[in-house]
Write an enzyme that holds these catalytic residues in place. Sequence first.
Site, mmCIF file in Angstrom:
data_model
loop_
_atom_site.group_PDB
_atom_site.id
_atom_site.type_symbol
_atom_site.label_atom_id
_atom_site.label_comp_id
_atom_site.label_asym_id
_atom_site.label_seq_id
_atom_site.Cartn_x
_atom_site.Cartn_y
_atom_site.Cartn_z
ATOM 1 N N TYR A 14 0.893 -1.151 0.000
ATOM 2 C CA TYR A 14 0.000 0.000 0.000
ATOM 3 C C TYR A 14 0.934 1.203 0.000
ATOM 4 O O TYR A 14 1.814 1.310 0.863
ATOM 5 C CB TYR A 14 -0.865 0.073 1.266
ATOM 6 C CG TYR A 14 -1.623 -1.168 1.636
ATOM 7 C CD1 TYR A 14 -2.267 -1.928 0.673
ATOM 8 C CD2 TYR A 14 -1.706 -1.572 2.970
ATOM 9 C CE1 TYR A 14 -2.975 -3.061 1.031
ATOM 10 C CE2 TYR A 14 -2.413 -2.695 3.331
ATOM 11 C CZ TYR A 14 -3.044 -3.444 2.362
ATOM 12 O OH TYR A 14 -3.737 -4.562 2.735
ATOM 13 N N CYS A 17 1.521 2.959 3.410
ATOM 14 C CA CYS A 17 1.880 2.221 4.630
ATOM 15 C C CYS A 17 3.339 2.494 4.986
ATOM 16 O O CYS A 17 4.225 2.482 4.128
ATOM 17 C CB CYS A 17 1.610 0.726 4.421
ATOM 18 S SG CYS A 17 2.937 -0.403 4.813
ATOM 19 N N PHE A 19 5.663 0.850 6.602
ATOM 20 C CA PHE A 19 6.627 -0.229 6.388
ATOM 21 C C PHE A 19 6.975 -0.367 4.905
ATOM 22 O O PHE A 19 8.120 -0.661 4.548
ATOM 23 C CB PHE A 19 6.091 -1.553 6.932
ATOM 24 C CG PHE A 19 5.930 -1.541 8.428
ATOM 25 C CD1 PHE A 19 7.033 -1.557 9.259
ATOM 26 C CD2 PHE A 19 4.669 -1.493 9.012
ATOM 27 C CE1 PHE A 19 6.899 -1.532 10.643
ATOM 28 C CE2 PHE A 19 4.517 -1.471 10.390
ATOM 29 C CZ PHE A 19 5.633 -1.487 11.208
ATOM 30 N N CYS A 20 5.952 -0.126 4.054
ATOM 31 C CA CYS A 20 6.202 -0.174 2.610
ATOM 32 C C CYS A 20 7.085 1.002 2.187
ATOM 33 O O CYS A 20 7.987 0.849 1.351
ATOM 34 C CB CYS A 20 4.883 -0.123 1.845
ATOM 35 S SG CYS A 20 3.771 -1.479 2.276
#
Lengths: 242, 242
Positions: A14, A17, A19-20
């Site tokens: 996503y 997000c 972490f992405c």
Amino acid sequence: QLPDGGLQLTLYQYKTCPFCSKVRAFLDYHGLPYEIVEVNPIMRKEIKFSAYRKVPILLANAGSPLQLNDSSVIISAIKTYLISKRKSLEEIVSFYPPMKSVSEKGKETLEYGNKYWLMLDEKETKRIYPVKEVRVEEMKWRKWADDWLVHLISPNVYRTPREALASFDYIVREGKFGTLEGFFAKYMGALAMFIISKRLKKRHNLQDNVRQDLYEAVNEWVKAVGKHRLFMGGSQPNLADL
Amino acid sequence: QLPDGGLQLTLYQYKTCPFCSKVRAFLDYHGLPYEIVEVNPIMRKEIKFSAYRKVPILLANAGSPLQLNDSSVIISAIKTYLISKRKSLEEIVSFYPPMKSVSEKGKETLEYGNKYWLMLDEKETKRIYPVKEVRVEEMKWRKWADDWLVHLISPNVYRTPREALASFDYIVREGKFGTLEGFFAKYMGALAMFIISKRLKKRHNLQDNVRQDLYEAVNEWVKAVGKHRLFMGGSQPNLADL
């Protein structure tokens, strides 16, 4: 965006997000080309192939195809691979095994062994970490970012109804939503996250004014870097900076 | 009990604590001499010198004195030291840094990085783990023992009032209690732990009959070792066995 050094990468994400975003920062900094598959956050059909139900997932093909899960494992594994090309990516990944454990509340959680540690031999270690302490420092701050910094994001981003709506407006615009889906996601999502954020605030013991925690976290980081280096990694960013 | 190979060891422990027993099993198996300081579990004045408030603590003197905390860190660090004597124990220990994190419930917990991982170079790795998979397997089962197996002990040992009393009779006999302290500890402790065990059972999602969980855990272990080797480590025990 073409493969480089035999490494063909596809990132399931996503866009918004954290972490992405971390994985993208890492890949971009290292100039690695990758394809992005934006996942629909409602149906998630793009990652139906995977038993691991979260993003980011990185499909890496370095000879044979391999699925990497968990943002920090992705970064540790690819970085190790870049440093030491004669180890196969498959071998490297096997050093970050998934390990189940049962939390205080009886909930099963999945953790990955050694996830903040690069799997280097002594020669590589000396090259990458001429100052030994930096290696341990990097590990600690990477964990800090995953365990503490991220928890400050949601409560800050959905702090007031107006901010929650603004955030979801952005998320829906950047994310892969259907038309109707997007409309509902924006208003229902903003409301839900505004409420959930209060609970997160309590769970993570945040101050009433969550901005304060964020300021303090940033100050803590700046202080840890200190005056005599540009980045935690010195004159160049290391994995804690990214 | 005299120093060997320049390594002088003092173990601070409760004799009946599972994590302390694990460390003793490790030290005994490797034939390392060590002194024991039995800690009074009420006043704990024997470990007042330490900011770390738990047992086991291992004081290790390999040239300079060093305090090792956490049973699995103790085992990983000493084992690494035995394999690779040219690394200083101090350097080895620095690879297992304490790292704070905040749990789901906002509780601060201390974890140690890489704690199930021996800090070996490639040559040492090949010598100790000729079959690569065994290294990761050992790590997983060490974690399993710390996170799952131990949680089965209390509920099993204090399962019924009679068993709770028998357990505390043993604990008081083997432990370092004052006379009056011991008397109270036996009856109050048994009662308290009988009650607390019910809560632990719930927290860790155990079956109503906790014996069943214990049997299943043991069966799981036996099955993982399989028919074709004596120990998880093969013909000799490895750290998962110990």
